[in-house]
Design an enzyme around this catalytic site. Structure first.
Site, short mmCIF file in Angstrom:
data_model
loop_
_atom_site.label_atom_id
_atom_site.label_comp_id
_atom_site.label_asym_id
_atom_site.label_seq_id
_atom_site.Cartn_x
_atom_site.Cartn_y
_atom_site.Cartn_z
N GLY B 285 0.83 -1.20 0.00
CA GLY B 285 0.00 0.00 0.00
C GLY B 285 0.87 1.25 0.00
O GLY B 285 1.97 1.23 -0.54
N GLU B 286 0.35 2.33 0.58
CA GLU B 286 1.04 3.64 0.64
C GLU B 286 1.11 4.31 -0.73
O GLU B 286 1.63 5.41 -0.85
CB GLU B 286 2.48 3.52 1.18
CG GLU B 286 2.62 2.89 2.54
CD GLU B 286 4.07 2.82 3.02
OE1 GLU B 286 4.98 3.28 2.29
OE2 GLU B 286 4.29 2.32 4.13
#
Lengths: 318, 318
Positions: B285-286
């Protein structure tokens, strides 16, 4: 590679602020790179792209969609900064150079004799060897040479067996008839040299070409200097395969940058035991697929060496 | 998109010094990008990465391998520059910002009621909308939120049908029992809200979370400003899917950056009709997978806009 550096990188990887394994192949790449560079926290500051150009006697057999003079014209384009690889080198911060290998003196038609003399082959290998800078921290070997997918396919067949049809592809874009002609030309070359294909370097001399020999030289030179290599497409892989057949593990410092659209590239990478980083349908050569993959290697190393650990960031572990 | 710019880019692509089609998907990317930017020779100078963080009531059900306080700790890590996405933003020359969305006030447990009030959902959507800079020439929306693969899977199931088991994955690394628990929690949410899942935005409000609403807002905002978007992994795709279900073609300005290792991401991308650029096993993610793919988009646009034409370089065509 340096086992201590690799172990240190593995330990560091386990402490970085991310769930274990969540950067997937980027983690493996960074650890592999650290081992070859001899430090658990490496950086990439000087990528080098070396492009080699050669001409091929076999073009007389009508194996390419482009005329042979395009090789020299494209060298001019590389020098003027107008080719794809120039843009990619700039985009990813790489130094790029082009080495034209006696373009006025094409290799011999391999259906009638060895493509190169021993001196020619050794000279091209040395040119590749010497092109790699000791300052480089990652190397890409690219090529330009009208007719060289035919030479590369013949080389692959000479090294791994199989027929022209198994290894020939459309190159710059030949039609059905051109593809059949390529396969026939390769078969004729394999038949002519059939008694002399046990030594990989001799296969290179007989069926390859100067830019293929130079790429093999550059990849071997990088290994001697512990500089990791990103492999480009079908032609670069055929050149690398010479080293692989000559010595097991000779390509341990090499990662496959991409899977080319050239038909037999997947089979060739399988022979080398390499899983490509990218599969975007490229089939240009010049080192272009490897240059796009340079972005991935830079990303992997940047994460590995730049991220905070759980302890540094005050983040609770899982 | 701008049909004239797109047509101009297609024409230019056919004149560049390479065999037709030999840059594969890079050619399609550049032409698509040109159409959205309204120029046949675009540049990428201001990539923007906007990361949104939210907390989830459903973490009380034991759906994550990490404790909920990690969301706020990771926001601190983003602000200090220590996370993976910080390194990737730097590597590819992107501006990055993080927006923490009321971390002290997690969403409600969606098995017992709507995750968000209408005001909360609209506020988060607006925060995402407003986070996109009018100066940006490509946008990536990323996220951080312990528990949000569960919310994203519930959202996907609410939008496309299927059960918890169809959409749940291991997230940050839950074990078999954790995975089964996630599927049960999602099924409980789907059962609770079963009468109210016909409107995609209502599904977002009931089963999603603030960072999911914010990502949807950012992606919609980019569209309104004709800024192309690179989609990250499973959670970003679930957020984007809300727009896709609300209006056909709502994601025409979006390219899928990568295929995440989160189990159901491939199925979700199929629903969106998107082919990922990368498949490297990332599941962080991120915005990390999209950020790696930013290198590919930059490469595509650099080749398209920087290469010489056959005429300019004096190279013979095929």
């Amino acid at each position: 590679p340096d086992a201590a550096a690799r172990a240190g990188a593995e330990e560091r990887n386990g402490q970085l602020t991310k769930p274990p394994g969540s950067l997937g192949r980027l983690e493996d790449l960074a650890i592999w790179y650290a081992g070859w560079r001899g430090t658990d926290r490496p950086v990439i500051e000087n990528p080098q792209i070396v492009v080699f150009a050669g001409n091929h006697g076999v073009t007389a057999r009508g194996v390419s969609a482009f005329p042979a003079e395009v090789t020299a014209q494209m060298v001019g384009n590389f020098e003027a900064g107008g080719a794809a690889i120039n843009q990619l080198a700039r985009a990813f911060g790489a130094e790029m150079s082009v080495t034209a290998l006696e373009l006025d003196r094409p290799t011999a038609d391999f259906t009638e004799g060895p493509a190169m003399s021993e001196a020619d082959c050794a000279g091209a290998f040395a040119a590749g060897w010497n092109a790699v800078s000791e300052e480089a921290d990652v190397v890409i070997a690219g090529e330009m040479g009208i007719g060289n997918t035919t030479a590369a396919a013949a080389l692959a067949a000479g090294l791994f067996g199989g027929t022209g049809a198994d290894w020939a592809g459309r190159g710059t874009g030949v039609d059905e008839a051109g593809l059949a002609r390529k396969a026939e030309v390769i078969d004729a070359g394999l038949a002519f040299h059939s008694g002399a294909l046990s030594d990989p370097l001799e296969v290179l001399r007989r069926l390859g070409g100067r830019e293929l020999a130079a790429m093999a030289g550059a990849i071997a030179s990088a290994r001697a200097q512990r500089i990791p290599v990103i492999l480009d497409g079908f032609i670069a892989s055929a050149a690398a395969a010479v080293l692989h057949r000559a010595a097991p593990g000779a390509l341990d410092h090499v990662v496959a940058g991409h899977l080319s659209a050239e038909g037999a590239h997947g089979r060739l990478l399988e022979q080398l035991g390499k899983e490509p980083l990218l599969d975007l349908g490229l089939r240009l050569g010049e080192g272009s697929g490897a240059a796009v993959a340079l972005g991935i290697l830079k990303a992997a190393v940047a994460c590995h060496s730049g991220m905070a650990t759980f302890a540094e960031a005050g983040v609770s572990g899982g």
